[in-house]
Write an enzyme that holds these catalytic residues in place. Sequence first.
Site, PDB file in Angstrom:
ATOM      1  N   THR A   1      -5.286   7.690  -4.500  1.00 24.70           N
ATOM      2  CA  THR A   1      -5.404   7.562  -3.041  1.00 24.70           C
ATOM      3  C   THR A   1      -4.484   8.556  -2.338  1.00 24.70           C
ATOM      4  O   THR A   1      -4.875   9.191  -1.351  1.00 24.70           O
ATOM      5  CB  THR A   1      -5.102   6.110  -2.600  1.00 24.70           C
ATOM      6  OG1 THR A   1      -6.043   5.257  -3.267  1.00 24.70           O
ATOM      7  CG2 THR A   1      -5.270   5.932  -1.109  1.00 24.70           C
TER       8      THR A   1
ATOM      9  N   GLU B   1       0.842  -1.199   0.000  1.00 21.62           N
ATOM     10  CA  GLU B   1       0.000   0.000   0.000  1.00 21.62           C
ATOM     11  C   GLU B   1       0.880   1.252   0.000  1.00 21.62           C
ATOM     12  O   GLU B   1       0.578   2.233  -0.679  1.00 21.62           O
ATOM     13  CB  GLU B   1      -0.902   0.028   1.239  1.00 21.62           C
ATOM     14  CG  GLU B   1      -2.013  -0.979   1.244  1.00 21.62           C
ATOM     15  CD  GLU B   1      -3.144  -0.598   0.292  1.00 21.62           C
ATOM     16  OE1 GLU B   1      -2.874  -0.068  -0.803  1.00 21.62           O
ATOM     17  OE2 GLU B   1      -4.295  -0.872   0.642  1.00 21.62           O
TER      18      GLU B   1
HETATM   19  N1  HSE Z   1      -8.446   4.262   4.428  1.00 24.26           N
HETATM   20  C1  HSE Z   1      -7.900   4.535   3.138  1.00 24.26           C
HETATM   21  C2  HSE Z   1      -8.308   5.928   2.700  1.00 24.26           C
HETATM   22  C3  HSE Z   1      -8.413   3.513   2.164  1.00 24.26           C
HETATM   23  O1  HSE Z   1      -9.481   6.240   2.838  1.00 24.26           O
HETATM   24  O2  HSE Z   1      -7.449   6.679   2.250  1.00 24.26           O
HETATM   25  C4  HSE Z   1      -7.898   3.697   0.785  1.00 24.26           C
HETATM   26  O3  HSE Z   1      -8.412   2.649  -0.022  1.00 24.26           O
END
Ligand code: HSE
Length: 310
Positions: free
Chosen positions: A185, A129
């Site tokens: 993201t 990630e």
């Molecule tokens: N918790 C993370 C966000 C998940 O909301 O940035 C990303 O898939």
Amino acid sequence: MKVTVEASASSANLGPGFDVFALALDNPRDTVTLKAEKSTRASVGIDSVKGIKTPSTASKNGAGAVCLAIAKDFGIKERISIEMVKKVPIGLGMGSSGASAAAAALAMDQLFSLGMSSDDLIFYAGMGEACASGTAHYDNVSASILGGFVVVRVGKRPAAMSWPAPKDMALCLATPKLDLPERKTEYARSVLPSSVRLDMMVSNVANASLIVSGFARGDIGMIGSGMNDRVVEEARKRFIPGYDAVRKAGVAAGAAGVCISGAGPSMLALVDAKRYSPRDVLKEMIRGFGSVGVEATGLTTVVGQGASVL
Ligand code: HSE
């Protein structure tokens, strides 16, 4: 030596559980096959990627980054080659990088008999990630590894637990067609506030507690009633045209709750399929996007199992 692992997509946050909650989706799923060959020096290479395009340099690929990190920490000397079948769409809020990172972590564990705990797998999958989004968040990878609904406590090492979903719970994901930043993201995290007001914190703790209580009791209505976030969605919703219309349409069609799926732009609805039709809820959510002139696609699924060796 060869191992193939499958891991499913996921939907993180469920509203108030930013970086803490996620649901595994039964589909789509990614598979990662690892082969190890004797070599004079350790290396990781991506041999093939079928399906959705993803970086082919190991250090830039979530699954590759996980293999590299595990190989380094465990002193593995072999040449590791990766074959991926990538079906979880990238950048739509369905835990795409998490699915292949989770599969890679479990495949390394199995291939080299490393005896890792699920929290170790989650820790290493988080490195995938970090490669994909700039930050190691553990919600998606916890769901892809454990399945069900997960809560992950973040500290020096993540610690996650999982609950099964109530029997009749269905999931709808509506995805708007938008032009998104390349590292979506990372971008969606950069717009978040660094501090929150006390009343918002209180509201989020109450809603998050309802969600956990709902899973403990198997109460879909209670879970849905907690799917309201006043911090992260407030900051992100301006990048999702139709956010309010989609929530309203989903709830009007019978959804127990509607929220942004992960970092978006997909929206997730939870539905008690014994009482309402998930297809109708999805249709109304897509219509909600349509009401502001945004085209959307969607899928219905159920809560998925954890990563498994094929
Ligand atoms: N918790 C993370 C966000 C998940 O909301 O940035 C990303 O898939």
